[in-house]
Design a protein around this motif. Structure first.
Motif, PDB file in Angstrom:
ATOM      1  N   LYS A 394       8.617  -4.826  -5.867  1.00 45.35           N
ATOM      2  CA  LYS A 394       7.159  -4.615  -5.774  1.00 45.35           C
ATOM      3  C   LYS A 394       6.512  -5.068  -6.795  1.00 45.35           C
ATOM      4  CE  LYS A 394       4.029  -1.073  -4.203  1.00 45.35           C
ATOM      5  NZ  LYS A 394       3.607   0.198  -3.827  1.00 45.35           N
ATOM      6  N   PRO A 395       6.231  -6.588  -6.988  1.00 38.62           N
ATOM      7  CA  PRO A 395       5.805  -7.175  -8.308  1.00 38.62           C
ATOM      8  C   PRO A 395       4.169  -6.630  -8.562  1.00 38.62           C
ATOM      9  CG  PRO A 395       6.386  -8.827  -6.848  1.00 38.62           C
ATOM     10  CD  PRO A 395       6.503  -7.600  -6.001  1.00 38.62           C
ATOM     11  N   SER A 396       3.531  -6.221  -7.654  1.00 37.63           N
ATOM     12  CA  SER A 396       2.078  -5.630  -7.882  1.00 37.63           C
ATOM     13  C   SER A 396       2.122  -4.355  -8.681  1.00 37.63           C
ATOM     14  CB  SER A 396       1.387  -5.513  -6.512  1.00 37.63           C
ATOM     15  OG  SER A 396       2.165  -4.497  -5.826  1.00 37.63           O
ATOM     16  N   ALA A 397       3.339  -3.675  -8.717  1.00 34.92           N
ATOM     17  CA  ALA A 397       3.268  -2.318  -9.419  1.00 34.92           C
ATOM     18  C   ALA A 397       4.445  -2.284 -10.678  1.00 34.92           C
ATOM     19  CB  ALA A 397       3.829  -1.287  -8.638  1.00 34.92           C
ATOM     20  N   CYS A 398       4.766  -3.585 -11.243  1.00 40.05           N
ATOM     21  CA  CYS A 398       5.643  -3.426 -12.546  1.00 40.05           C
ATOM     22  C   CYS A 398       5.010  -4.511 -13.638  1.00 40.05           C
ATOM     23  CB  CYS A 398       6.949  -4.107 -11.989  1.00 40.05           C
ATOM     24  SG  CYS A 398       7.018  -5.712 -11.799  1.00 40.05           S
ATOM     25  N   ALA A 399       5.706  -3.897 -14.603  1.00 40.23           N
ATOM     26  CA  ALA A 399       5.133  -4.880 -15.873  1.00 40.23           C
ATOM     27  C   ALA A 399       5.390  -6.358 -15.580  1.00 40.23           C
ATOM     28  CB  ALA A 399       6.045  -4.511 -17.267  1.00 40.23           C
ATOM     29  N   GLN A 400       4.346  -7.166 -15.653  1.00 40.37           N
ATOM     30  CA  GLN A 400       4.578  -8.625 -15.261  1.00 40.37           C
ATOM     31  C   GLN A 400       5.658  -9.642 -16.120  1.00 40.37           C
ATOM     32  OE1 GLN A 400       2.607  -9.822 -12.327  1.00 40.37           O
ATOM     33  NE2 GLN A 400       2.918  -7.540 -12.229  1.00 40.37           N
ATOM     34  N   LYS A 401       5.891  -9.004 -17.129  1.00 39.91           N
ATOM     35  CA  LYS A 401       6.928  -9.749 -18.129  1.00 39.91           C
ATOM     36  C   LYS A 401       8.211  -9.849 -17.476  1.00 39.91           C
ATOM     37  CE  LYS A 401       8.118  -5.950 -21.293  1.00 39.91           C
ATOM     38  NZ  LYS A 401       7.841  -5.422 -22.672  1.00 39.91           N
ATOM     39  N   PHE A 402       8.643  -8.922 -16.449  1.00 41.75           N
ATOM     40  CA  PHE A 402       9.795  -8.678 -16.105  1.00 41.75           C
ATOM     41  C   PHE A 402       9.998  -9.500 -14.608  1.00 41.75           C
ATOM     42  CE2 PHE A 402       9.923  -4.540 -18.159  1.00 41.75           C
ATOM     43  CZ  PHE A 402      10.721  -4.996 -19.217  1.00 41.75           C
ATOM     44  N   LEU A 403       8.858 -10.135 -14.418  1.00 42.66           N
ATOM     45  CA  LEU A 403       8.982 -11.162 -13.161  1.00 42.66           C
ATOM     46  C   LEU A 403       9.788 -12.293 -13.275  1.00 42.66           C
ATOM     47  CD1 LEU A 403       5.405 -10.950 -11.902  1.00 42.66           C
ATOM     48  CD2 LEU A 403       7.105  -9.612 -11.354  1.00 42.66           C
TER      49      LEU A 403
END
Length: 577
Positions: A394-403
């Motif tokens: 769920k990329p919308s609910a995580c720290a974006q640096k971990f994408l």
């Protein structure tokens, strides 16, 4: 629309003939105090109620069922309440997911074996919505779903609390030592202060909204607050409407088209849906006979932005705000270019008709398409040598640096091992470490519990870390958040690649390119695979035994293989002799 004749009703097979068996059926109705003219010649409506004293989210169903009955009587039908297994997300162990298919089977058989012409399905807590709908889909008599509705927002020290989301947040703060025991105990009585389902965009709110979008509820009813008087009126209206649906022969099969499910996936992405939606929608669509797969979720997520600014994807608002901002109809009105509006719902009308006049009253709660809270949809499906059949994030609910991230694995073989070690001060872990939990999938859990939001190690919490990559074959609560990669398929318990990972192995994640890889040479993986020892069976008897032999993997919706539509024609009506 052509209307059924009285003699075409299912219930007439039980009550109409002048024979021995029908005499018995009628006399037993008389035994309960009903006169013949109360039930003869009327559509008999089964009300499948998932109320129990442990079903906190459904506490109001004890009285709401009377509102449904009132509506059925007003519509000219005869209501009968049929209790079904109650799946309280917070109390059923090891997980309600173990029993979703149990409820589906019970629902189907309650409908098929009883003299009912149509059914009202009363659910809302996470697995009750898909369980009820799976059963009703297979039975295929007219059915309408009554959603439990979200609870009121929580409150603690003047702060609005979101059930689940703030539980995880403040539990980390307590472990880090930033809030007191007194704070924690005060929060306990403020975080869930009315009946109804979680008021975040968790699995319950997601799945009732998707039941709505598929067309199985009165349009827009999924967002009505459980404690609002409108909910009482909705229950009564559902009772009236199901009677007309019986005469119209408006069955789930006529509503649940493939395009209806594709509409639901669009809505799911725009809502910032729970990751659990993937498993349930896959099962529901396949049960309805439609070839929906993980790729459909990922393809939709590429072009549908998240516009519902609701926790946990959003930072501020809760379902109460969503309801007053326009609710599901308001959201769908903004998605019109992406939806097939010719599809119908239980009202018998098309979505084009039902969305006429729908408005959004707060552009920050339900954003315009050109001002989303996340430019892509809520979910992403990753594949690679670690998850050949896919996994979900769920990329919308995580720290974006971990994408995009690469780090060493720290492996836990089961949840007890995780719990016993995660707070050790000498744990060899940094923010870049990827926490791995295995043996938590459909068979390994068993039942694929919501263990996927692995706790941040205490030593990192004290350093201010609040997110890191976590990887498992488990699920996580829809109210959860963070860089959690879930539903790894095939699961480790059946020998999936997750079973081969060792602490220290490097794992690389690339969400933009939808890949996940275990950076270990194939020859080494082959050697590890050859050395694997199959785990012992989880169950030797009972429902668990059946579950273990027939459950499908996460990428296929975790339905039982013998229940999917492709495995045979619908079951015929029961004989009456």
């Amino acid at each position: 629309m052509t209307r059924k004749k009285l003699e075409d009703l299912r219930s007439q097979r039980w009550f109409a003939p002048d024979d021995l068996r029908s005499f018995g059926h009628r006399s037993r109705m008389n035994q309960m105090g009903f006169a013949d003219d109360e039930f003869k010649g009327r559509p008999i409506i089964g009300i499948i109620n998932t109320w129990s004293d442990f079903a906190q989210c459904h506490a109001h169903f004890k009285t709401r069922v009377e509102d449904v009955k009132r509506g059925v009587l007003m519509g000219g039908g005869f209501p009968v309440e049929l209790p079904a297994i109650s799946l309280s997300e917070s109390t059923v162990k090891p997980t309600t997911m173990l029993y979703r298919n149990f409820l589906a089977m019970e629902t189907e058989e309650l409908i098929r074996s009883q003299p009912v012409d149509g059914v009202v399905l009363m659910g809302g807590c996470d697995k009750t919505t898909p369980g009820l709908l799976l059963g009703a889909t297979s039975a295929d008599v007219p059915a309408i779903f009554v959603p439990a509705g979200p609870m009121l927002r929580g409150n603690w020290q003047g702060k609005a609390l979101g059930s689940g989301s703030d539980l995880w947040k403040y539990w980390d703060e307590r472990r880090a030592g930033t809030i007191t025991d007194r704070d924690w105990n005060e929060m306990q009585t403020g975080i869930a202060r009315s009946y109804g389902v979680c008021m975040t965009m968790g699995t319950a709110a997601t799945m009732t909204a998707l039941a709505d979008a598929i067309g199985m509820t009165l349009p827009g009813s999924s967002a009505i607050l459980a404690a609002d008087a409108n909910h009482i009126r909705m229950c009564s209206e559902a009772g009236r409407r199901i009677v007309d649906m019986v005469w119209e022969d408006l069955t789930p099969g006529k509503i649940q088209t493939e395009q209806a499910y594709r509409n639901a996936i669009v809505v799911a992405m725009a809502m910032g849906c729970s990751t659990n939606a993937v498993i349930h929608v896959l099962a529901m669509a396949r049960r309805a006979g439609h070839p929906i797969g993980l790729a459909d979720f990922d393809a939709t997520s590429r072009h549908v932005p998240v516009i519902a600014n609701i926790r946990p994807s959003g930072s501020t608002y809760l379902m109460e705000d969503f309801y007053f901002a326009g609710g599901l109809l308001g959201l769908m009105s903004r998605l019109k270019p992406m939806l097939d509006l010719t599809q119908i719902n239980v009202s018998g009308k098309s979505w084009a008709e039902c969305l006429e006049g729908a408005q959004v009253f707060n552009d920050d709660v339900i954003r315009p398409l050109d001002n989303p809270i996340y430019k892509e949809g809520a979910l992403a499906v990753l594949k690679g040598n670690l998850a050949p059949d896919g996994c979900v994030m769920k990329p919308s609910a995580c720290a974006q640096k971990f994408l995009t991230h690469s780090g060493p694995a720290l492996v836990f073989d089961d949840y007890p091992a995780l719990k016993a070690n995660i707070d050790r001060e000498d744990l060899d872990v940094t923010e870049d470490t990827i926490l791995v939990l295995r043996n938590a999938g459909p068979l390994g859990g068993p039942g694929m519990p919501e263990w996927g939001m692995l706790p941040i190690p205490k030593k990192l919490l004290k350093q201010g870390v609040r997110d890191m990559v976590r990887l498992s074959d488990a699920r996580m609560s829809g109210t959860s958040y963070g860089a959690c990669i879930l539903h790894v398929a095939p699961e480790s318990y059946v020998g999936g690649p997750l079973a081969l990972v060792k602490t220290g192995d490097r794992i690389t994640i690339d969400v933009p390119n939808r890949t996940i890889s275990l950076d270990v040479p194939e020859a080494e993986l082959a050697a590890r695979r050859a050395a694997l020892v199959p785990p012992p069976p989880r169950y030797e008897r009972g429902y668990g035994w059946m579950f273990s032999r027939h459950i499908k993997q996460a990428d296929q919706g975790c339905d039982f293989d013998f229940l999917e539509t492709e495995f045979g024609a619908p079951v015929s009506e029961p004989v009456i002799f």
